[in-house]
Design an enzyme around this catalytic site. Structure first.
Site, PDB file in Angstrom:
ATOM      1  N   ARG A  37       9.458  18.272  17.869  1.00  0.00           N
ATOM      2  CA  ARG A  37       8.521  19.267  18.165  1.00  0.00           C
ATOM      3  C   ARG A  37       7.264  19.986  17.811  1.00  0.00           C
ATOM      4  O   ARG A  37       7.279  22.155  17.670  1.00  0.00           O
ATOM      5  CB  ARG A  37       9.206  20.790  19.744  1.00  0.00           C
ATOM      6  CG  ARG A  37      10.251  19.660  20.216  1.00  0.00           C
ATOM      7  CD  ARG A  37      10.425  20.873  21.356  1.00  0.00           C
ATOM      8  NE  ARG A  37       9.448  20.778  22.106  1.00  0.00           N
ATOM      9  CZ  ARG A  37       9.774  21.774  23.965  1.00  0.00           C
ATOM     10  NH1 ARG A  37      11.371  21.719  24.012  1.00  0.00           N
ATOM     11  NH2 ARG A  37       8.284  21.441  24.382  1.00  0.00           N
ATOM     12  N   ASP A  76      10.220  14.383  32.058  1.00  0.00           N
ATOM     13  CA  ASP A  76      11.123  15.944  32.566  1.00  0.00           C
ATOM     14  C   ASP A  76      11.851  15.330  34.311  1.00  0.00           C
ATOM     15  O   ASP A  76      12.705  16.308  34.733  1.00  0.00           O
ATOM     16  CB  ASP A  76      10.541  17.465  33.158  1.00  0.00           C
ATOM     17  CG  ASP A  76       9.997  17.909  31.844  1.00  0.00           C
ATOM     18  OD1 ASP A  76       9.490  17.467  30.775  1.00  0.00           O
ATOM     19  OD2 ASP A  76       8.440  19.173  32.379  1.00  0.00           O
TER      20      ASP A  76
HETATM   21  N1  EPU Z   1       3.374  16.961  19.553  1.00  0.00           N
HETATM   22  C1  EPU Z   1       2.687  16.790  18.508  1.00  0.00           C
HETATM   23  N2  EPU Z   1       1.844  17.778  18.172  1.00  0.00           N
HETATM   24  C2  EPU Z   1       2.219  19.104  18.948  1.00  0.00           C
HETATM   25  C3  EPU Z   1       2.687  19.525  20.314  1.00  0.00           C
HETATM   26  C4  EPU Z   1       3.295  18.629  20.703  1.00  0.00           C
HETATM   27  O1  EPU Z   1       3.253  15.615  17.953  1.00  0.00           O
HETATM   28  O2  EPU Z   1       1.173  19.818  18.281  1.00  0.00           O
HETATM   29  C5  EPU Z   1       4.368  15.807  20.992  1.00  0.00           C
HETATM   30  C6  EPU Z   1       5.348  16.132  21.011  1.00  0.00           C
HETATM   31  O3  EPU Z   1       6.202  15.683  19.788  1.00  0.00           O
HETATM   32  C7  EPU Z   1       5.571  14.869  22.315  1.00  0.00           C
HETATM   33  C8  EPU Z   1       4.114  14.793  23.094  1.00  0.00           C
HETATM   34  O4  EPU Z   1       2.939  15.637  21.610  1.00  0.00           O
HETATM   35  O5  EPU Z   1       6.047  14.075  21.812  1.00  0.00           O
HETATM   36  C9  EPU Z   1       4.131  16.056  23.864  1.00  0.00           C
HETATM   37  O6  EPU Z   1       4.406  17.120  23.366  1.00  0.00           O
HETATM   38  P1  EPU Z   1       3.413  18.444  24.666  1.00  0.00           P
HETATM   39  O7  EPU Z   1       2.808  19.616  23.853  1.00  0.00           O
HETATM   40  O8  EPU Z   1       2.742  18.229  25.727  1.00  0.00           O
HETATM   41  O9  EPU Z   1       4.828  19.043  25.107  1.00  0.00           O
HETATM   42  P2  EPU Z   1       5.074  20.306  24.917  1.00  0.00           P
HETATM   43  O10 EPU Z   1       4.035  21.994  25.705  1.00  0.00           O
HETATM   44  O11 EPU Z   1       6.086  21.274  24.083  1.00  0.00           O
HETATM   45  C10 EPU Z   1       5.163  20.035  28.101  1.00  0.00           C
HETATM   46  C11 EPU Z   1       6.868  21.375  28.515  1.00  0.00           C
HETATM   47  C12 EPU Z   1       7.874  20.327  28.795  1.00  0.00           C
HETATM   48  C13 EPU Z   1       7.622  18.473  28.540  1.00  0.00           C
HETATM   49  C14 EPU Z   1       6.050  18.313  27.946  1.00  0.00           C
HETATM   50  C15 EPU Z   1       5.762  16.592  28.409  1.00  0.00           C
HETATM   51  C16 EPU Z   1       6.434  23.873  29.010  1.00  0.00           C
HETATM   52  C17 EPU Z   1       6.263  24.676  28.531  1.00  0.00           C
HETATM   53  N3  EPU Z   1       7.031  22.709  28.858  1.00  0.00           N
HETATM   54  O12 EPU Z   1       5.444  20.641  26.944  1.00  0.00           O
HETATM   55  O13 EPU Z   1       8.903  20.698  29.915  1.00  0.00           O
HETATM   56  O14 EPU Z   1       8.394  18.345  28.391  1.00  0.00           O
HETATM   57  O15 EPU Z   1       5.487  19.718  28.532  1.00  0.00           O
HETATM   58  O16 EPU Z   1       5.037  17.022  29.617  1.00  0.00           O
HETATM   59  O17 EPU Z   1       5.331  23.391  30.145  1.00  0.00           O
HETATM   60  C18 EPU Z   1      11.210  20.633  30.776  1.00  0.00           C
HETATM   61  O18 EPU Z   1      10.338  21.679  31.349  1.00  0.00           O
HETATM   62  O19 EPU Z   1      11.917  20.708  30.860  1.00  0.00           O
HETATM   63  C19 EPU Z   1      10.064  21.003  29.464  1.00  0.00           C
HETATM   64  C20 EPU Z   1      10.884  20.420  28.839  1.00  0.00           C
END
Ligand code: EPU
Length: 426
Positions: A122, A307
């Site tokens: 992540r 999700d």
């Molecule tokens: N990614 C990158 N670089 C970054 C950030 C993300 O490559 O700097 C990649 C990740 O590895 C992934 C994709 O981008 O493959 C999407 O990640 P994103 O950043 O959108 O995820 P997140 O912000 O860490 C939020 C939700 C998650 C949900 C994801 C996708 C929150 C607190 N968490 O995570 O929710 O799965 O967006 O929709 O908002 C959940 O609620 O169960 C949960 C895990």
């Protein structure tokens, strides 16, 4: 330690009130750091991640006042610390939003790498890219991410991967910047729109949230106000799938049907029926319907939500024929599949693709909630299965679902929580 015990075989029937959205709440709570006025947040879900975030704010010397169920007043006037405690930030992913909020407020912060569910790597490279574009220097050579800026200056930020977290952090850092920030290839999730609506209600100038270009014109300061958080798309979707999985008839109250469209489309394709009203939705499976196998890909909004991927794969385990599920967001989000196999499911995983061959029925056994949504999927599996299913690891479920099992019980499910006496080996 606690576990859930689910007796399968019954149908879910009745009405369920959907709580406020977890992923909107964990973005809006840190956004309160950007204002010196009092923010009254309504429709806040009573879940562990929200409580933890409020505790983090209190540790930074914010005043948090619990007014009534779902209503909290947050006053960040006295906040004087930009280094939140590592033992708390490590427990949740949303704590990464402290970087954008504290940078916006103090032009500096030091935040420990965030925790959260484990779906493989992540990374936070896109968050860092956004901060650097706005003029900050970022040092993440150790576990603590240190960010400093003499000034935050509006800029163009292009994300080559759509990221909810990086979009939230870019907005938070840019709200009080000098000049205009344009975020391209931004995430479009309902909680991005909710965060922007909250900030605009507090005096920010954000346009385009919900599209892939968001424009944030910096303002000198924000004020306080009252804001109600949107209903939880994922909680609502989880109950929709549970209703279909038990061939039940459930009406969801306090929802935004438009946010559920990607899920509704798949339920209709499988043979369920749906009736939508302004803020409610009835979903049921007509008598005698054989649910169909389908193919789906989990994608950023408005695609089918990642999700909701484990819950739908679970539903597909007992439909006739073969279904496929492609995970289009995370590298490793099929870790729960081995638990479903223990219940008799026939699922093969090839990288980011799961091939589900329908079996006549699942059988109750002991399974583990390996993460939050996988935990919800285990409850659905337990409701579908013959016999009794015991689910361990339910602290994951408590992070993100409010009164989950009591909502299921109200719909007629046979499910209860048990304390487990741990064997200390003494
Ligand atoms: N990614 C990158 N670089 C970054 C950030 C993300 O490559 O700097 C990649 C990740 O590895 C992934 C994709 O981008 O493959 C999407 O990640 P994103 O950043 O959108 O995820 P997140 O912000 O860490 C939020 C939700 C998650 C949900 C994801 C996708 C929150 C607190 N968490 O995570 O929710 O799965 O967006 O929709 O908002 C959940 O609620 O169960 C949960 C895990």
């Amino acid at each position: 330690m606690e576990k859930l015990v689910v007796k399968g075989g019954g149908r879910l029937n009745g009405e369920v009130e959907i709580s406020g959205a977890k992923n909107a709440a964990v973005a809006i709570i840190p956004a309160c750091l950007l204002t010196k006025g009092v923010c009254r947040l309504e429709n806040l879900p009573d879940i562990k991640d929200v409580k933890l975030f409020l505790t983090i704010l209190e540790n930074l010397h914010a005043k948090v006042c619990y007014i009534e169920k779902g209503v909290v007043e947050i006053d960040c006037t006295e906040v004087d610390c930009s280094e939140p405690p590592a033992d708390l930030t490590r427990k949740m992913r949303g704590s990464s939003y402290l970087m954008g909020a504290l940078l916006g407020r103090f032009r500096r912060c030091a935040v420990t790498s965030p925790g959260g569910c484990d779906f493989g790597t992540r990374p936070i490279d896109l968050h860092i890219k956004a901060f650097e574009a706005l003029g900050a220097e970022v040092d993440c050579s150790y576990d603590i991410i240190k960010i400093n800026a003499e000034n935050i200056t509006g800029s163009n930020i292009y994300f080559d991967v759509v990221s909810v977290g990086a979009t939230v952090n870019a907005i938070l850092a840019a709200v009080l910047a000098d000049g205009m920030t344009v975020i391209e290839n931004a995430a479009k999730e309902p909680h991005i729109v909710d965060l922007s609506n909250f900030l605009n209600a507090m005096g920010a100038n954000i346009r385009g949230a919900g599209t892939d270009t968001i424009k944030v014109k910096g303002v000198p300061e924000l004020h306080g106000g009252t804001y109600a958080i949107i209903p939880d798309q994922i909680e609502a979707g989880t109950f929709m799938i549970a209703a279909v999985a038990t061939k039940g008839d459930v009406t969801l109250k306090n929802i935004i049907p438009r946010h559920l469209e990607p899920i509704s489309a798949k339920m209709l394709e499988m043979g369920a029926r749906i009736e939508e009203c302004d803020d409610s939705l009835r979903i049921w499976v007509p008598e005698g319907t054989k649910l169909k196998s389908i193919n789906f890909t989990a994608l950023p909004y408005p695609g089918y939500p990642t999700d909701m991927q484990p819950q739908l794969v679970t539903l597909l385990t007992t439909t006739d024929g073969t279904s496929t599920a492609r995970e289009g967001v995370w590298d490793d989000r099929f870790r729960y599949v081995s638990e479903l196999r223990r219940m008799g499911a026939n699922i093969r995983v090839e990288g980011k693709l799961a091939i589900v061959n329908g079996v006549p029925n699942l059988m109750g056994t002991t399974v583990k909630a390996v993460d939050l949504r996988a935990g919800a999927a285990m409850i659905i599996a337990g409701l579908m299965a013959d016999g009794t299913t015991e689910i361990t690891g339910i602290h994951h479920i408590d992070r993100g679902y409010e009164n989950f099992e009591s909502k299921f019980v109200k719909l007629g499910a046979d499910i209860h929580r048990l304390q487990v006496i741990e064997d200390t080996g003494v």
